[in-house]
Design a protein around this motif. Sequence first.
Motif, PDB file in Angstrom:
ATOM      1  N   GLN A 235      14.282   4.941  10.740  1.00 34.49           N
ATOM      2  CA  GLN A 235      13.077   5.141  10.072  1.00 34.49           C
ATOM      3  C   GLN A 235      12.405   6.207  10.682  1.00 34.49           C
ATOM      4  N   GLY A 236      11.916   7.340  10.050  1.00 36.27           N
ATOM      5  CA  GLY A 236      11.036   8.294  10.497  1.00 36.27           C
ATOM      6  C   GLY A 236       9.745   8.021  10.624  1.00 36.27           C
ATOM      7  N   TYR A 237       8.829   8.708  10.943  1.00 35.95           N
ATOM      8  CA  TYR A 237       7.396   8.555  11.367  1.00 35.95           C
ATOM      9  C   TYR A 237       6.746   8.372   9.882  1.00 35.95           C
ATOM     10  N   ASN A 238       6.106   7.041  10.057  1.00 30.04           N
ATOM     11  CA  ASN A 238       5.343   6.396   8.898  1.00 30.04           C
ATOM     12  C   ASN A 238       6.272   5.990   7.745  1.00 30.04           C
ATOM     13  N   GLU A 239       7.317   6.238   7.591  1.00 32.68           N
ATOM     14  CA  GLU A 239       8.164   5.913   6.489  1.00 32.68           C
ATOM     15  C   GLU A 239       8.330   4.446   5.850  1.00 32.68           C
ATOM     16  N   SER A 240       7.544   3.483   6.839  1.00 32.45           N
ATOM     17  CA  SER A 240       7.193   2.197   6.184  1.00 32.45           C
ATOM     18  C   SER A 240       5.722   2.008   6.645  1.00 32.45           C
ATOM     19  N   LEU A 241       5.095   1.074   6.053  1.00 29.00           N
ATOM     20  CA  LEU A 241       3.738   0.808   6.084  1.00 29.00           C
ATOM     21  C   LEU A 241       3.535  -0.283   7.433  1.00 29.00           C
ATOM     22  N   TRP A 242       2.416  -0.507   7.982  1.00 31.70           N
ATOM     23  CA  TRP A 242       2.071  -1.448   8.829  1.00 31.70           C
ATOM     24  C   TRP A 242       0.710  -2.102   8.457  1.00 31.70           C
ATOM     25  N   GLY A 243       0.507  -3.542   8.964  1.00 39.14           N
ATOM     26  CA  GLY A 243      -0.446  -4.059   8.583  1.00 39.14           C
ATOM     27  C   GLY A 243      -0.738  -5.139   9.482  1.00 39.14           C
ATOM     28  N   SER A 244      -1.605  -6.459   8.854  1.00 37.93           N
ATOM     29  CA  SER A 244      -1.711  -7.765   9.501  1.00 37.93           C
ATOM     30  C   SER A 244      -1.596  -8.712   8.195  1.00 37.93           C
ATOM     31  N   TRP A 245      -1.923  -9.913   8.580  1.00 37.42           N
ATOM     32  CA  TRP A 245      -1.607 -11.001   7.715  1.00 37.42           C
ATOM     33  C   TRP A 245      -2.857 -12.084   7.768  1.00 37.42           C
ATOM     34  N   MET A 246      -3.305 -12.569   6.526  1.00 35.94           N
ATOM     35  CA  MET A 246      -4.163 -13.560   6.407  1.00 35.94           C
ATOM     36  C   MET A 246      -3.165 -14.901   5.870  1.00 35.94           C
ATOM     37  N   LEU A 247      -3.328 -15.936   6.699  1.00 33.55           N
ATOM     38  CA  LEU A 247      -2.571 -17.066   6.330  1.00 33.55           C
ATOM     39  C   LEU A 247      -3.546 -18.328   5.780  1.00 33.55           C
ATOM     40  N   GLU A 248      -3.323 -18.651   4.762  1.00 30.38           N
ATOM     41  CA  GLU A 248      -4.620 -19.831   4.110  1.00 30.38           C
ATOM     42  C   GLU A 248      -3.515 -20.813   3.681  1.00 30.38           C
ATOM     43  N   ARG A 249      -3.902 -22.192   3.865  1.00 30.65           N
ATOM     44  CA  ARG A 249      -3.433 -23.491   3.462  1.00 30.65           C
ATOM     45  C   ARG A 249      -4.418 -24.422   3.496  1.00 30.65           C
ATOM     46  N   GLY A 250      -4.748 -25.063   2.442  1.00 30.97           N
ATOM     47  CA  GLY A 250      -5.697 -26.237   2.425  1.00 30.97           C
ATOM     48  C   GLY A 250      -6.969 -26.158   2.890  1.00 30.97           C
ATOM     49  N   GLY A 251      -7.507 -24.863   2.822  1.00 34.14           N
ATOM     50  CA  GLY A 251      -8.754 -24.788   3.376  1.00 34.14           C
ATOM     51  C   GLY A 251      -8.651 -24.136   4.866  1.00 34.14           C
TER      52      GLY A 251
END
Length: 365
Positions: A235-251
């Motif tokens: 995979q070349g430079y920046n051919e896929s995205l990057w990020g973070s995750w918010m996990l939510e369950r029961g408050g």
Amino acid sequence: MCNYARIRRRLGTGLAMALLLLGVGCLSPKPFDEAAWHKTVTATDPAKLHAPHQDAEGRYFNPWLPQDKSSWDLFRWWLSRSSLGDLNDADFPTPTVANDGAYLRDPAAPASLTWVGHATYVVQWGGQVVITDPFFSQRAAIVSRLVPPAFGPRALPRGVVVLISHNHYDHLDSDSVAALAGREALFLCPLGLGELLREMGAKQVRELDWWQSTEVGGATFTFLPTQHWSRRLGQGYNESLWGSWMLERGGEKIYYGGDSGYFKGFKEIGRRWPDIDLALLGAGAYQPRWFMHYAHMDVPELFQAFADLGARRLVPTQWGVLDLGDGPAAWPAQDINNYVAKHPQWRGRVLLMPVGGRVLLETGR
């Protein structure tokens, strides 16, 4: 005189020897103006957190502040003396505790967070098991791990939910993907990574863009921006995205930050998700600052991101397992403790977990 062992870890034995034979000596670390960098960050427009972030050629980018780095910058860092001097890994051992993960196969076990090592954490809640950026291998590309994982993929139950933040080798490990795919795992990943995951053996894959959510077994997972980049073989430079995750369950809300430099996105995330219970934020590979500042936070920025998120507890991640920056892998823990000693308002809110450590989500202990 250049430290051969240091260059060898970064470049591999063959190239390191070739450079040394050519008479290449260690360069001095470049100076870095933190105040100017923070002024640049302050000047960014938070509205661009929601702007388009893929160009006409299909490459992704951070619309609020593009990265400006050259290949020479990477080689200069590899050939520079450590910005932290002669600190050694042996002087800063990574804490570990024995943990076979047996409780993860018990759907009635109390909700908990477990550190397997590096960026790999396991959340167990409501009969569901979630793992972040699984890395069970001995190496991330050419970098060997210093501490083994607390347990292997067989400790996880079938049907585990896998969260991938981006495609770098310490966050996306092909052998770990294959092992979990054989356990009927569902992989949630950034745009542009689905095909690669399927090539690694994944059968159930959902790709998400920034700010998109998906529901799995009573939990909601939202993919969110970070200030980073992507590249790997295939995979070349920046051919896929990057990020973070918010996990939510029961408050309960858990934020897993992946890799990121400091940016205004933390404040926006905290505004949109108030009362986050745990913030898992990267605390490794932030030295040398002249090279790492865009994509990794140093300790003051780590605590600023924690404050911006408004989370109850901070779990520093990505330290103690891989030598990915200047200084010992476990040095960030000492740096964090030094910072908290000078800023007592953070005492009691930072969980520096040992590899194999487990925190009960109901009690925070």
